[in-house]
Every structure is written in structure tokens, then in C-alpha cells.
Design a protein around this motif. Sequence first.
Motif, PDB file in Angstrom:
ATOM      1  N   GLU A  74      23.714 121.763  10.791  1.00  0.00           N
ATOM      2  CA  GLU A  74      23.087 122.827  11.585  1.00  0.00           C
ATOM      3  C   GLU A  74      23.874 123.138  12.856  1.00  0.00           C
ATOM      4  O   GLU A  74      23.636 124.161  13.517  1.00  0.00           O
ATOM      5  N   LEU A  75      24.824 122.267  13.212  1.00  0.00           N
ATOM      6  CA  LEU A  75      25.648 122.541  14.391  1.00  0.00           C
ATOM      7  C   LEU A  75      26.841 123.448  14.083  1.00  0.00           C
ATOM      8  O   LEU A  75      27.491 123.950  15.000  1.00  0.00           O
ATOM      9  N   LEU A  76      27.145 123.661  12.813  1.00  0.00           N
ATOM     10  CA  LEU A  76      28.374 124.365  12.457  1.00  0.00           C
ATOM     11  C   LEU A  76      28.434 125.780  13.034  1.00  0.00           C
ATOM     12  O   LEU A  76      29.514 126.266  13.360  1.00  0.00           O
ATOM     13  N   ASP A  77      27.301 126.428  13.143  1.00  0.00           N
ATOM     14  CA  ASP A  77      27.304 127.800  13.645  1.00  0.00           C
ATOM     15  C   ASP A  77      26.828 127.901  15.094  1.00  0.00           C
ATOM     16  O   ASP A  77      26.509 128.980  15.589  1.00  0.00           O
ATOM     17  N   ARG A  78      26.829 126.770  15.777  1.00  0.00           N
ATOM     18  CA  ARG A  78      26.499 126.753  17.201  1.00  0.00           C
ATOM     19  C   ARG A  78      27.778 126.928  18.023  1.00  0.00           C
ATOM     20  O   ARG A  78      28.857 126.510  17.594  1.00  0.00           O
ATOM     21  N   ASN A  79      27.638 127.505  19.192  1.00  0.00           N
ATOM     22  CA  ASN A  79      28.767 127.612  20.117  1.00  0.00           C
ATOM     23  C   ASN A  79      29.277 126.208  20.428  1.00  0.00           C
ATOM     24  O   ASN A  79      28.524 125.340  20.873  1.00  0.00           O
ATOM     25  N   ALA A  80      30.562 125.988  20.194  1.00  0.00           N
ATOM     26  CA  ALA A  80      31.125 124.642  20.355  1.00  0.00           C
ATOM     27  C   ALA A  80      30.990 124.129  21.777  1.00  0.00           C
ATOM     28  O   ALA A  80      30.891 122.911  22.003  1.00  0.00           O
ATOM     29  N   LYS A  81      30.967 125.028  22.749  1.00  0.00           N
ATOM     30  CA  LYS A  81      30.887 124.597  24.142  1.00  0.00           C
ATOM     31  C   LYS A  81      29.489 124.106  24.526  1.00  0.00           C
ATOM     32  O   LYS A  81      29.299 123.565  25.617  1.00  0.00           O
ATOM     33  N   GLU A  82      28.525 124.272  23.622  1.00  0.00           N
ATOM     34  CA  GLU A  82      27.173 123.786  23.875  1.00  0.00           C
ATOM     35  C   GLU A  82      26.967 122.349  23.397  1.00  0.00           C
ATOM     36  O   GLU A  82      25.903 121.767  23.600  1.00  0.00           O
ATOM     37  N   LEU A  83      27.968 121.781  22.768  1.00  0.00           N
ATOM     38  CA  LEU A  83      27.826 120.435  22.210  1.00  0.00           C
ATOM     39  C   LEU A  83      27.755 119.388  23.308  1.00  0.00           C
ATOM     40  O   LEU A  83      28.335 119.540  24.387  1.00  0.00           O
ATOM     41  N   SER A  84      27.085 118.289  23.000  1.00  0.00           N
ATOM     42  CA  SER A  84      27.060 117.141  23.898  1.00  0.00           C
ATOM     43  C   SER A  84      28.410 116.439  23.859  1.00  0.00           C
ATOM     44  O   SER A  84      29.258 116.719  23.006  1.00  0.00           O
ATOM     45  N   GLY A  85      28.591 115.478  24.764  1.00  0.00           N
ATOM     46  CA  GLY A  85      29.843 114.727  24.795  1.00  0.00           C
ATOM     47  C   GLY A  85      30.109 113.999  23.494  1.00  0.00           C
ATOM     48  O   GLY A  85      31.231 114.017  22.970  1.00  0.00           O
ATOM     49  N   GLY A  86      29.083 113.381  22.938  1.00  0.00           N
ATOM     50  CA  GLY A  86      29.242 112.657  21.682  1.00  0.00           C
ATOM     51  C   GLY A  86      29.560 113.586  20.524  1.00  0.00           C
ATOM     52  O   GLY A  86      30.394 113.281  19.670  1.00  0.00           O
ATOM     53  N   GLN A  87      28.892 114.749  20.498  1.00  0.00           N
ATOM     54  CA  GLN A  87      29.169 115.721  19.447  1.00  0.00           C
ATOM     55  C   GLN A  87      30.582 116.272  19.562  1.00  0.00           C
ATOM     56  O   GLN A  87      31.248 116.505  18.553  1.00  0.00           O
ATOM     57  N   ARG A  88      31.064 116.445  20.795  1.00  0.00           N
ATOM     58  CA  ARG A  88      32.442 116.913  20.979  1.00  0.00           C
ATOM     59  C   ARG A  88      33.444 115.879  20.476  1.00  0.00           C
ATOM     60  O   ARG A  88      34.506 116.226  19.947  1.00  0.00           O
ATOM     61  N   GLN A  89      33.129 114.605  20.669  1.00  0.00           N
ATOM     62  CA  GLN A  89      34.028 113.566  20.161  1.00  0.00           C
ATOM     63  C   GLN A  89      34.117 113.627  18.636  1.00  0.00           C
ATOM     64  O   GLN A  89      35.191 113.514  18.057  1.00  0.00           O
ATOM     65  N   LYS A  90      32.973 113.832  17.983  1.00  0.00           N
ATOM     66  CA  LYS A  90      32.973 113.953  16.531  1.00  0.00           C
ATOM     67  C   LYS A  90      33.748 115.193  16.097  1.00  0.00           C
ATOM     68  O   LYS A  90      34.502 115.160  15.118  1.00  0.00           O
ATOM     69  N   LEU A  91      33.573 116.293  16.837  1.00  0.00           N
ATOM     70  CA  LEU A  91      34.301 117.522  16.517  1.00  0.00           C
ATOM     71  C   LEU A  91      35.805 117.325  16.691  1.00  0.00           C
ATOM     72  O   LEU A  91      36.596 117.788  15.865  1.00  0.00           O
ATOM     73  N   SER A  92      36.208 116.637  17.751  1.00  0.00           N
ATOM     74  CA  SER A  92      37.627 116.379  17.984  1.00  0.00           C
ATOM     75  C   SER A  92      38.235 115.613  16.821  1.00  0.00           C
ATOM     76  O   SER A  92      39.332 115.942  16.335  1.00  0.00           O
ATOM     77  N   LEU A  93      37.523 114.597  16.347  1.00  0.00           N
ATOM     78  CA  LEU A  93      38.021 113.809  15.219  1.00  0.00           C
ATOM     79  C   LEU A  93      38.045 114.651  13.950  1.00  0.00           C
ATOM     80  O   LEU A  93      39.041 114.652  13.211  1.00  0.00           O
ATOM     81  N   ALA A  94      36.961 115.387  13.695  1.00  0.00           N
ATOM     82  CA  ALA A  94      36.898 116.213  12.488  1.00  0.00           C
ATOM     83  C   ALA A  94      38.023 117.242  12.471  1.00  0.00           C
ATOM     84  O   ALA A  94      38.653 117.486  11.435  1.00  0.00           O
ATOM     85  N   ARG A  95      38.307 117.837  13.616  1.00  0.00           N
ATOM     86  CA  ARG A  95      39.361 118.844  13.705  1.00  0.00           C
ATOM     87  C   ARG A  95      40.727 118.214  13.419  1.00  0.00           C
ATOM     88  O   ARG A  95      41.593 118.824  12.798  1.00  0.00           O
TER      89      ARG A  95
END
Length: 246
Positions: free
Chosen positions: A132-153
Motif C-alpha cells: 500500500e506504500l507503493l503509490d505514496r509520495n516517497a518523501k512521506e515515508l518514515s525513517g525505517g521505511q526509507r531504509q527499506k526503500l533504499s535497500l529495495a532500490r
Amino acid sequence: MNEEHIPAISFQSVNKSYEQNDTRYDVLRDVTGHIRQGSITAIIGPSGSGKSTLLSVCNLMNSPDKGEVLVFGKEVRSWDIKELRKTAGLAFQSAPVIEGTVRDNLLLAEKLHQTQVYTPEELADFTDLPHELLDRNAKELSGGQRQKLSLARTLANPPSILLLDEITSALDPASVLVIEKLITSWHQQKKLTVLWITHNLEQAERISDTIWFMAEGRLLETADTKTFFKDPKHEAARALLQGSGR
């Protein structure tokens, strides 16, 4: 170029300094060492010891002032920059996100390299990032979610060398174990070489086969993980372990 006898990364008398307010800071001081292909090396040491800078010179986020960094036997400044960063992928704790959605961020590798290995949904599953986060603005993510996004990217175009800088520091314990399991599984299946900076000594002991201990810009000790935690040789390393209650 990836013959098994060639180290994944070689540091040869690497030095790096910065100047701030007319003061020079030596961040890396004559670092020499070799990372074996297919290993998981945990890089530990006090804050400010040069760990993040060491990772950054591996894919030219920073350039060494003196010395050489070789990736699979080729000096980093001789690589095509896109190919280097595809080969040695870096994920770090405060990675910037691009404008747009989480999905846009996960499609970045496809745009850069004109190839898609995994879908955004698969990458989200790998890193325990809710769909459900895939279509959310990436800049709205929490710190932990950004870490997961960084790894996924970083995993979107699977690298041969994975450079990880405190990528689980903002995660809850359950998510930490998910990420550790993912990395160790990929390491085994894809013969990844992993350099993992962590302040969590228990994590370092769990995930690595080799320890690099750094302090004040110097690589002071390298050892297999069991040997290091049982009998560290350097006084500063012993102090670090004792300070953690080990």
C-alpha cells in the motif's frame, strides 16, 4: 573479470581528507586491505572512524585523495560510472529519495539501465515494504521505511557487491531480522559480496564471516568473526567490545 582469485575490492594505501572552516580532517589514513569475493564483511568501529567514507570510495560517491580502490581488479576511476554503480550498489541509512512515489523510486534502475529484473511489488516483498506504500509520495515515508526503500532500490538491478551503511538502524527488531535473512539468503544464492557497516555488534556477529575494525580513519584489525569476538588483538577493539557489555 570476476575470476574467483581476484578480490572483490582491494584498498591500496587509501587516504581521504576534508577541509572545513580552514581545518583539515583526515578521514581515511593509509587503508590497505582486501575483500574476498563471496564474503560478508562487517565494518565496525566508533563513530567518525571513516567507515562510511570507505564504502563511498568503492563506487565513487567519493574519490580517494591518494591510493587506489580496485573493484574486481580494476581501479574505480577506470570504470564507466554507471557500470561501477550497477556492480557495487550502495544503500545507506539516510538515502535521498527522488520526487514521486515509492513505485517511481523502485523503477529508477529500469530507467537508468533500460532493464527490469524485479517488479516494484517483488522488491517491496523482498524488503518487507507494504504494497500500500507503493503509490505514496516517497518523501512521506518514515525513517525505517526509507531504509527499506533504499535497500529495495539498490537490489532492483542486482549488484555483485552490496555496500550497506547502517541500513537497519531505524527498523524494529522483526524487520531487522527480515532484512538480515534477505541479505544472507541472497548472499548464498547469488554469491554476493557484502560490506555491511553496523554499530550493532550482535548483528555483526550474526551476519558476517569477517570483521574489519576501524578507528580514527585507520583499519586496525581484520579477522574472521569468531576469532575477533573471542580474542580481539587491538586495544581499541577490546575497549569497544567491553563497552558494549560483551
